[in-house]
Design a protein around this motif. Sequence first.
Motif, PDB file in Angstrom:
ATOM      1  N   TYR A  11      61.780  -2.875  18.073  1.00  0.00           N
ATOM      2  CA  TYR A  11      60.855  -2.986  16.942  1.00  0.00           C
ATOM      3  C   TYR A  11      59.421  -2.702  17.377  1.00  0.00           C
ATOM      4  N   ALA A  12      59.009  -3.283  18.506  1.00  0.00           N
ATOM      5  CA  ALA A  12      57.634  -3.102  18.977  1.00  0.00           C
ATOM      6  C   ALA A  12      57.340  -1.631  19.243  1.00  0.00           C
ATOM      7  N   ARG A  13      58.278  -0.919  19.877  1.00  0.00           N
ATOM      8  CA  ARG A  13      58.074   0.509  20.140  1.00  0.00           C
ATOM      9  C   ARG A  13      58.001   1.284  18.836  1.00  0.00           C
ATOM     10  N   ASP A  14      58.900   0.998  17.908  1.00  0.00           N
ATOM     11  CA  ASP A  14      58.946   1.748  16.655  1.00  0.00           C
ATOM     12  C   ASP A  14      57.671   1.573  15.836  1.00  0.00           C
ATOM     13  N   VAL A  15      57.222   0.332  15.672  1.00  0.00           N
ATOM     14  CA  VAL A  15      56.093   0.067  14.786  1.00  0.00           C
ATOM     15  C   VAL A  15      54.765   0.420  15.440  1.00  0.00           C
ATOM     16  N   GLN A  16      54.727   0.448  16.747  1.00  0.00           N
ATOM     17  CA  GLN A  16      53.476   0.753  17.452  1.00  0.00           C
ATOM     18  C   GLN A  16      53.313   2.240  17.721  1.00  0.00           C
ATOM     19  N   SER A  17      54.384   2.913  18.144  1.00  0.00           N
ATOM     20  CA  SER A  17      54.266   4.299  18.620  1.00  0.00           C
ATOM     21  C   SER A  17      55.169   5.279  17.906  1.00  0.00           C
ATOM     22  N   GLY A  18      55.958   4.805  16.945  1.00  0.00           N
ATOM     23  CA  GLY A  18      56.783   5.715  16.162  1.00  0.00           C
ATOM     24  C   GLY A  18      58.258   5.643  16.504  1.00  0.00           C
ATOM     25  N   VAL A  19      59.055   5.962  15.511  1.00  0.00           N
ATOM     26  CA  VAL A  19      60.509   5.962  15.653  1.00  0.00           C
ATOM     27  C   VAL A  19      60.968   7.193  16.438  1.00  0.00           C
ATOM     28  N   LEU A  20      60.267   8.309  16.254  1.00  0.00           N
ATOM     29  CA  LEU A  20      60.669   9.593  16.825  1.00  0.00           C
ATOM     30  C   LEU A  20      59.697  10.032  17.923  1.00  0.00           C
ATOM     31  N   ARG A  21      60.159  10.967  18.718  1.00  0.00           N
ATOM     32  CA  ARG A  21      59.276  11.652  19.672  1.00  0.00           C
ATOM     33  C   ARG A  21      58.909  13.007  19.066  1.00  0.00           C
ATOM     34  N   PRO A  22      57.615  13.269  18.879  1.00  0.00           N
ATOM     35  CA  PRO A  22      57.192  14.448  18.105  1.00  0.00           C
ATOM     36  C   PRO A  22      57.832  15.768  18.538  1.00  0.00           C
ATOM     37  N   SER A  77      60.514  16.415  19.947  1.00  0.00           N
ATOM     38  CA  SER A  77      61.946  16.527  19.700  1.00  0.00           C
ATOM     39  C   SER A  77      62.232  16.942  18.266  1.00  0.00           C
ATOM     40  N   VAL A  78      61.251  16.786  17.387  1.00  0.00           N
ATOM     41  CA  VAL A  78      61.420  17.152  15.981  1.00  0.00           C
ATOM     42  C   VAL A  78      61.046  18.610  15.758  1.00  0.00           C
ATOM     43  N   ASP A  79      59.909  19.023  16.320  1.00  0.00           N
ATOM     44  CA  ASP A  79      59.434  20.397  16.169  1.00  0.00           C
ATOM     45  C   ASP A  79      58.550  20.713  17.369  1.00  0.00           C
ATOM     46  N   PRO A  80      58.820  21.803  18.074  1.00  0.00           N
ATOM     47  CA  PRO A  80      58.037  22.115  19.275  1.00  0.00           C
ATOM     48  C   PRO A  80      56.570  22.400  19.006  1.00  0.00           C
ATOM     49  N   MET A  81      56.217  22.649  17.746  1.00  0.00           N
ATOM     50  CA  MET A  81      54.820  22.907  17.414  1.00  0.00           C
ATOM     51  C   MET A  81      54.034  21.618  17.187  1.00  0.00           C
ATOM     52  N   ILE A  82      54.723  20.485  17.205  1.00  0.00           N
ATOM     53  CA  ILE A  82      54.034  19.188  17.122  1.00  0.00           C
ATOM     54  C   ILE A  82      53.862  18.711  18.557  1.00  0.00           C
ATOM     55  N   VAL A  83      52.743  19.044  19.155  1.00  0.00           N
ATOM     56  CA  VAL A  83      52.547  18.758  20.577  1.00  0.00           C
ATOM     57  C   VAL A  83      51.614  17.564  20.773  1.00  0.00           C
ATOM     58  N   ARG A  84      51.742  16.620  19.862  1.00  0.00           N
ATOM     59  CA  ARG A  84      50.983  15.379  19.953  1.00  0.00           C
ATOM     60  C   ARG A  84      51.520  14.530  21.092  1.00  0.00           C
ATOM     61  N   GLU A  85      50.632  14.070  21.974  1.00  0.00           N
ATOM     62  CA  GLU A  85      51.036  13.217  23.088  1.00  0.00           C
ATOM     63  C   GLU A  85      50.933  11.755  22.656  1.00  0.00           C
ATOM     64  N   VAL A  86      52.036  11.055  22.684  1.00  0.00           N
ATOM     65  CA  VAL A  86      52.085   9.665  22.227  1.00  0.00           C
ATOM     66  C   VAL A  86      51.952   8.723  23.416  1.00  0.00           C
ATOM     67  N   THR A  87      51.145   7.678  23.251  1.00  0.00           N
ATOM     68  CA  THR A  87      50.969   6.663  24.290  1.00  0.00           C
ATOM     69  C   THR A  87      51.940   5.512  24.028  1.00  0.00           C
ATOM     70  N   TYR A  88      52.691   5.148  25.047  1.00  0.00           N
ATOM     71  CA  TYR A  88      53.648   4.054  24.922  1.00  0.00           C
ATOM     72  C   TYR A  88      53.234   2.900  25.830  1.00  0.00           C
ATOM     73  N   THR A  89      53.160   1.693  25.263  1.00  0.00           N
ATOM     74  CA  THR A  89      52.864   0.504  26.053  1.00  0.00           C
ATOM     75  C   THR A  89      54.076   0.170  26.917  1.00  0.00           C
ATOM     76  N   PRO A  90      53.904  -0.073  28.226  1.00  0.00           N
ATOM     77  CA  PRO A  90      55.042  -0.445  29.069  1.00  0.00           C
ATOM     78  C   PRO A  90      55.798  -1.620  28.464  1.00  0.00           C
ATOM     79  N   ARG A  91      57.099  -1.565  28.488  1.00  0.00           N
ATOM     80  CA  ARG A  91      57.922  -2.569  27.795  1.00  0.00           C
ATOM     81  C   ARG A  91      57.757  -3.961  28.410  1.00  0.00           C
ATOM     82  N   VAL A  92      57.650  -4.025  29.728  1.00  0.00           N
ATOM     83  CA  VAL A  92      57.456  -5.330  30.364  1.00  0.00           C
ATOM     84  C   VAL A  92      56.126  -5.922  29.919  1.00  0.00           C
ATOM     85  N   ASP A  93      55.100  -5.081  29.749  1.00  0.00           N
ATOM     86  CA  ASP A  93      53.808  -5.572  29.268  1.00  0.00           C
ATOM     87  C   ASP A  93      53.930  -6.139  27.858  1.00  0.00           C
TER      88      ASP A  93
END
Length: 538
Positions: free
Chosen positions: A128-139, A141-157
């Motif tokens: 849930y924390a990953r989905d609501v904070q950084s998105g359900v999908l990886r950009p 993987s959906v379309d190669p023209m969406i080259v947005r770099e997503v920041t993910y908080t380390p899970r242990v943190d």
Amino acid sequence: MGRFIDFAGARLRRFGCVVSVVALAGTAIPASVQAQVTAFRQAVAETAARDDDVAAFYRSRNFEGIWSGDSAMGHRNALLSALENAGHHGLPTNRYDVASLIAQMQSARTPAELGEIEVLLTKTFLQYARDVQSGVLRPKSVDPMIVREVTYTPRVDLLTEFRSSNPTTFLRSLPPSTPEYTRLVAAKLRLETQQATGGWGPVVNAEKLEAGATGAEVIALRNRLVAMGYLERSVTATYDAQITEAVRAFQRGHGLQEDGTAGPSTIAEMNRPISERLQSIVVAMERERWFSQDKGDRHVWVNLTDFSAKVVDFGQVTFSTRSVIGAVDPDRETPEFSDIMEYMVINPSWYVPRSIVTKEYLPQMQRNRGAAGHLLITDRNGRTVNRANIDFNRYNARNFPFSMRQPPSSRNALGLVKFMFPNQYNIYLHDTPAKSLFGREVRAYSHGCIRLNDPFDFAYALLAKQSDNPEELFQSRLRTGNESRVTLDEAVPVHLVYRTAFTTNTGDVEFRRDIYGRDRKIWNALTREGVVVPGVQG
């Protein structure tokens, strides 16, 4: 909330107390209790071993639970409440299945079963924390023209901070804190409520309606404008001045030609159901979760679907101009990314991209060596080569050894100025001699770069931060006719985004067409993950 408190019954609470007691140094523990504790920790260790991050977290705690006992009741209830409301964020609620979680907790009988539930809660929290904070999908993987770099908080943190924080406050801090995200969530709720109470009413069954028209379809148009909030309640059956202005407002809010006439494109957009607009809002929320970076106090915001480029200072648009974007073609679409604008080039040369040289101009010159005569042919050292001495038919796209360049002029493909934010995609903003395209409703014609309708004014807006007379600074360089680079004293972030739904500062939502079909891809991917909104099928 009250029904969550006893979710595991007395068993989990009593066992949680036992675990806490075991942690107290120097306390005598009965053998039977020690055996229960050992079984619990063994179950935690074995279940967590399937996930490296979870295993590392519990290993650091000697496999002691974080969800067990009365002291963890607040964290348990906060998580379950957040999971129940996950749909408000357009998330796949089936991933978290609160009812199933509670049923498993209530049916647990042994320390080993409680240990398995302990880890299940942790993994559900992390998902849930990953989905609501950084998105359900990886950009990408959906379309190669969406080259947005997503920041993910380390899970242990995430786990460590959650345990040391007020749980409700922490969970509320996970979604994007931007005004845009907050307004999108509110808009989603409003449309869902309206959908449940009848929606926008019957569609308008007409090809075209304009001032002076009367009849049933004008009434349908009127009622739909009222339901959408563009028109005050009215009983008129005539396409009058008020309806004309309401149609203009609708057109303005949907990126259409603002002529006050309900033509085919206006009626088509007006007839789209609430369910389709909800889909666009959910996709926009996912995109906002991907956009985790600081936009910058001053930045350039290019919304491809809006065909616009804006200078934004401290959240306020201080300059806006129309734009032309890449054509609807896999090889010409404009990608989505962010970079830093460092300088502008006045009186630029156009160094023709290799793909255009080989795919467009080489075949032309093979048929007629004089084709594309406005372009110079240069060797690898930049020296001009006489095309009369080149046998173009000897070459193909792989071995053509020359480059092509268009010198500065008012007829240059880049116009008289280009704005550079060096990037691997060779995308930039620039002027153009093809001014007529800016009058069109859909403006997707370039090879990928962003053409600006008012490039000089755009330059003045950027230079105003470093010059008392930005217009004279720019024009003095322009008058020379020579290529000139002007560095920005303060580099400006540039964000190329793609939003078919976005909000205004007043909370209204505007919609645009999915010109490249990217939002349809995102929506399809979200539905495969289990996202559902009322009235929308995958």
